[in-house]
Design a protein around this motif. Structure first.
Motif, short mmCIF file in Angstrom:
data_model
loop_
_atom_site.label_atom_id
_atom_site.label_comp_id
_atom_site.label_asym_id
_atom_site.label_seq_id
_atom_site.Cartn_x
_atom_site.Cartn_y
_atom_site.Cartn_z
N MET A 1 68.39 41.93 50.32
CA MET A 1 69.39 42.82 49.75
C MET A 1 68.71 44.03 49.11
O MET A 1 67.60 43.91 48.62
N THR A 2 69.42 45.13 49.12
CA THR A 2 68.93 46.34 48.45
C THR A 2 70.05 46.89 47.57
O THR A 2 71.22 46.54 47.74
N ASP A 3 69.69 47.74 46.62
CA ASP A 3 70.69 48.39 45.77
C ASP A 3 71.65 49.19 46.64
O ASP A 3 71.25 49.76 47.66
N LYS A 4 72.93 49.21 46.23
CA LYS A 4 73.94 49.97 46.96
C LYS A 4 74.50 51.05 46.04
O LYS A 4 74.70 50.82 44.86
N THR A 5 74.78 52.20 46.61
CA THR A 5 75.47 53.27 45.88
C THR A 5 76.93 53.21 46.28
O THR A 5 77.27 53.24 47.46
N ILE A 6 77.81 53.09 45.26
CA ILE A 6 79.25 52.96 45.49
C ILE A 6 79.95 54.07 44.71
O ILE A 6 79.51 54.44 43.62
N VAL A 7 81.05 54.58 45.24
CA VAL A 7 81.85 55.59 44.55
C VAL A 7 83.01 54.88 43.86
O VAL A 7 83.77 54.14 44.49
N CYS A 8 83.16 55.10 42.56
CA CYS A 8 84.22 54.49 41.77
C CYS A 8 85.58 54.99 42.25
O CYS A 8 85.78 56.19 42.42
N LYS A 9 86.52 54.06 42.44
CA LYS A 9 87.83 54.46 42.95
C LYS A 9 88.70 55.11 41.88
O LYS A 9 89.68 55.75 42.21
N ASP A 10 88.34 54.96 40.60
CA ASP A 10 89.12 55.58 39.52
C ASP A 10 88.61 56.97 39.15
O ASP A 10 89.36 57.93 39.15
N CYS A 11 87.31 57.09 38.85
CA CYS A 11 86.78 58.36 38.35
C CYS A 11 86.02 59.16 39.41
O CYS A 11 85.74 60.33 39.22
N GLY A 12 85.66 58.51 40.53
CA GLY A 12 84.98 59.22 41.61
C GLY A 12 83.49 59.37 41.44
O GLY A 12 82.82 59.95 42.30
N LYS A 13 82.93 58.85 40.34
CA LYS A 13 81.48 58.94 40.13
C LYS A 13 80.76 57.87 40.95
O LYS A 13 81.30 56.79 41.17
N GLU A 14 79.55 58.18 41.36
CA GLU A 14 78.72 57.20 42.05
C GLU A 14 78.07 56.28 41.02
O GLU A 14 77.72 56.71 39.93
N PHE A 15 77.94 55.01 41.39
CA PHE A 15 77.21 54.06 40.55
C PHE A 15 76.40 53.14 41.45
O PHE A 15 76.69 53.00 42.64
N ILE A 16 75.38 52.54 40.88
CA ILE A 16 74.48 51.67 41.63
C ILE A 16 74.90 50.22 41.42
O ILE A 16 75.06 49.76 40.29
N PHE A 17 75.11 49.52 42.52
CA PHE A 17 75.35 48.07 42.52
C PHE A 17 74.00 47.44 42.84
O PHE A 17 73.57 47.41 43.99
N THR A 18 73.32 47.00 41.79
CA THR A 18 71.93 46.57 41.94
C THR A 18 71.81 45.26 42.70
O THR A 18 72.78 44.49 42.83
N GLU A 19 70.62 45.00 43.15
CA GLU A 19 70.32 43.76 43.86
C GLU A 19 70.64 42.56 42.96
O GLU A 19 71.22 41.57 43.40
N GLY A 20 70.29 42.66 41.67
CA GLY A 20 70.57 41.59 40.72
C GLY A 20 72.06 41.35 40.54
O GLY A 20 72.52 40.20 40.46
N GLU A 21 72.83 42.43 40.46
CA GLU A 21 74.29 42.29 40.33
C GLU A 21 74.87 41.67 41.59
O GLU A 21 75.79 40.85 41.51
#
Length: 54
Positions: A1-21
């Motif tokens: 697994m690798t970290d994923k960059t996801i766009v928040c459906k509410d505010c539209g900002k990108e956030f990282i969904f880490t391997e640990g998460e």
């Protein structure tokens, strides 16, 4: 697994969904990736708690 960059459906900002998460979600049996950033998740949870009768 690798970290994923996801766009928040509410505010539209990108956030990282880490391997640990991702491992945590897998252990808990969650099948879907998060769709909201941590700030929006906290805000949504606080709003739900306000509406809950005591």
């Amino acid at each position: 697994m690798t970290d994923k960059t996801i766009v928040c459906k509410d505010c539209g900002k990108e956030f990282i969904f880490t391997e640990g998460e991702q491992e945590f979600y897998k252990e808990k049996g969650f099948e879907n990736d998060p769709v909201r950033c941590i700030d929006c998740r906290r805000k949504r949870k606080a709003e739900k708690n306000k509406m809950r009768p005591r």
